[in-house]
Design a protein around this motif. Sequence first.
Motif, mmCIF file in Angstrom:
data_model
loop_
_atom_site.group_PDB
_atom_site.id
_atom_site.type_symbol
_atom_site.label_atom_id
_atom_site.label_comp_id
_atom_site.label_asym_id
_atom_site.label_seq_id
_atom_site.Cartn_x
_atom_site.Cartn_y
_atom_site.Cartn_z
ATOM 1 N N LYS A 1 78.431 64.525 14.176
ATOM 2 C CA LYS A 1 78.123 63.598 13.011
ATOM 3 C C LYS A 1 78.916 62.335 13.687
ATOM 4 N N LYS A 2 78.573 61.046 13.234
ATOM 5 C CA LYS A 2 79.234 59.832 13.667
ATOM 6 C C LYS A 2 80.698 59.793 13.377
ATOM 7 N N GLU A 3 81.200 60.619 12.202
ATOM 8 C CA GLU A 3 82.659 60.646 12.079
ATOM 9 C C GLU A 3 83.402 61.471 12.915
ATOM 10 N N ASP A 4 82.585 61.953 13.904
ATOM 11 C CA ASP A 4 83.193 63.183 14.739
ATOM 12 C C ASP A 4 83.848 62.272 15.755
ATOM 13 N N PHE A 5 83.420 60.915 16.046
ATOM 14 C CA PHE A 5 83.782 60.247 17.333
ATOM 15 C C PHE A 5 84.880 59.463 16.910
ATOM 16 N N ASN A 6 85.578 58.841 18.067
ATOM 17 C CA ASN A 6 86.589 57.859 18.040
ATOM 18 C C ASN A 6 86.597 57.016 19.290
ATOM 19 N N ILE A 7 86.012 55.788 19.082
ATOM 20 C CA ILE A 7 86.050 54.845 20.248
ATOM 21 C C ILE A 7 87.020 53.818 20.174
ATOM 22 N N GLU A 8 87.722 53.525 21.434
ATOM 23 C CA GLU A 8 88.884 52.828 21.481
ATOM 24 C C GLU A 8 88.452 51.891 22.743
ATOM 25 N N SER B 1 86.310 62.853 20.860
ATOM 26 C CA SER B 1 86.227 63.737 19.743
ATOM 27 C C SER B 1 86.932 65.120 19.585
ATOM 28 N N GLU B 2 87.593 65.398 18.448
ATOM 29 C CA GLU B 2 88.373 66.630 18.000
ATOM 30 C C GLU B 2 87.860 67.336 17.117
ATOM 31 N N ILE B 3 87.075 68.503 16.977
ATOM 32 C CA ILE B 3 86.751 69.011 15.756
ATOM 33 C C ILE B 3 87.177 70.612 15.652
ATOM 34 N N LYS B 4 87.814 70.946 14.521
ATOM 35 C CA LYS B 4 88.568 72.145 14.226
ATOM 36 C C LYS B 4 87.715 72.853 12.832
ATOM 37 N N PHE C 1 88.309 80.878 14.088
ATOM 38 C CA PHE C 1 88.691 79.410 14.166
ATOM 39 C C PHE C 1 87.930 79.042 15.371
ATOM 40 N N SER C 2 87.788 77.799 15.416
ATOM 41 C CA SER C 2 87.049 77.094 16.693
ATOM 42 C C SER C 2 87.611 75.786 16.818
ATOM 43 N N TYR C 3 87.680 75.172 17.975
ATOM 44 C CA TYR C 3 88.375 73.941 18.318
ATOM 45 C C TYR C 3 87.379 73.318 19.383
ATOM 46 N N SER C 4 87.038 72.261 19.377
ATOM 47 C CA SER C 4 86.436 71.333 20.567
ATOM 48 C C SER C 4 86.763 70.138 20.474
ATOM 49 N N SER C 5 86.921 69.414 21.751
ATOM 50 C CA SER C 5 87.377 68.427 21.780
ATOM 51 C C SER C 5 86.923 67.706 23.176
ATOM 52 N N PHE C 6 86.675 66.575 23.355
ATOM 53 C CA PHE C 6 86.341 65.871 24.764
ATOM 54 C C PHE C 6 87.176 64.564 24.592
ATOM 55 N N SER D 1 81.872 78.099 23.975
ATOM 56 C CA SER D 1 81.572 77.724 25.038
ATOM 57 C C SER D 1 81.328 76.201 24.835
ATOM 58 N N ASN D 2 81.230 75.590 23.668
ATOM 59 C CA ASN D 2 81.192 74.144 23.316
ATOM 60 C C ASN D 2 82.638 73.704 23.550
ATOM 61 N N SER D 3 83.866 74.247 23.477
ATOM 62 C CA SER D 3 85.096 73.552 23.793
ATOM 63 C C SER D 3 85.149 73.454 25.221
ATOM 64 N N ARG D 4 84.385 74.044 26.218
ATOM 65 C CA ARG D 4 84.254 73.936 27.873
ATOM 66 C C ARG D 4 83.366 72.789 28.154
ATOM 67 N N VAL D 5 82.592 72.093 27.312
ATOM 68 C CA VAL D 5 81.455 71.195 27.658
ATOM 69 C C VAL D 5 82.255 69.609 27.288
ATOM 70 N N VAL D 6 81.811 68.838 28.355
ATOM 71 C CA VAL D 6 82.183 67.571 28.374
ATOM 72 C C VAL D 6 80.687 66.851 28.176
ATOM 73 N N PRO D 7 80.392 66.111 27.093
ATOM 74 C CA PRO D 7 79.183 65.536 27.135
ATOM 75 C C PRO D 7 78.481 64.520 28.333
ATOM 76 N N PRO D 8 77.225 64.589 28.593
ATOM 77 C CA PRO D 8 77.116 63.859 29.636
ATOM 78 C C PRO D 8 76.597 62.593 29.282
ATOM 79 N N VAL D 9 77.049 61.387 30.105
ATOM 80 C CA VAL D 9 76.768 60.113 29.980
ATOM 81 C C VAL D 9 75.763 59.437 30.638
#
Length: 145
Positions: free
Chosen positions: A60-67, A77-80, A95-100, A33-41
Amino acid sequence: MNLVKRNQTNPNSLFPSVMDELFKDWMGGSALSNSRVVPPVNIKETDQFFTVELMAPGMKKEDFNIEVDNDLLTISSEIKTEKNEEEGKFTRREFSYSSFKRSFTLPETVNEDEINAAYQDGILKITLPKKEEALPKPKRLIDIS
C-alpha cells in the motif's frame, strides 16, 4: 475419517516439521522469502524529468517512506505482521517482517522541491523534474551582421 493434517515427512506427527514449513514458505512466496527481496527499479530520463519506477506489488502507498536529503533519494519500507490462531489447546503464532531500502544520488539538475510520487498497480512511480536551467533550449537562428 481423519481431519488432522499430518506431517508429510513423518505421517505419525501431528505438527509439520520445521523443514516442511521452511520449504513451504520459501517455495510458496510467503513473508519469509519476501524479506530477502529488494524491489527492482527502472530509471528513465527525458528532456523534462527523470522517472524512478519501483515494482512492489501487494503493498500500500502507506507502506513506503520516501526521503530526499543532501541530494540522496531514499525509498524504504518496513512491514511487520503477526498472526495468531487458536484451536483447542494449541496456539499458533506467526510473525513476519520485511523491509528494504534503496538509495540513489540525485543529479544536480533535479528540482528537489518538485519531486512527486504515486503508487498504482503495484508500481511506485517517483517523478524528478529537472531544474529550469537544465531543460533543453529551443533552437534559435543567429543573425549575421
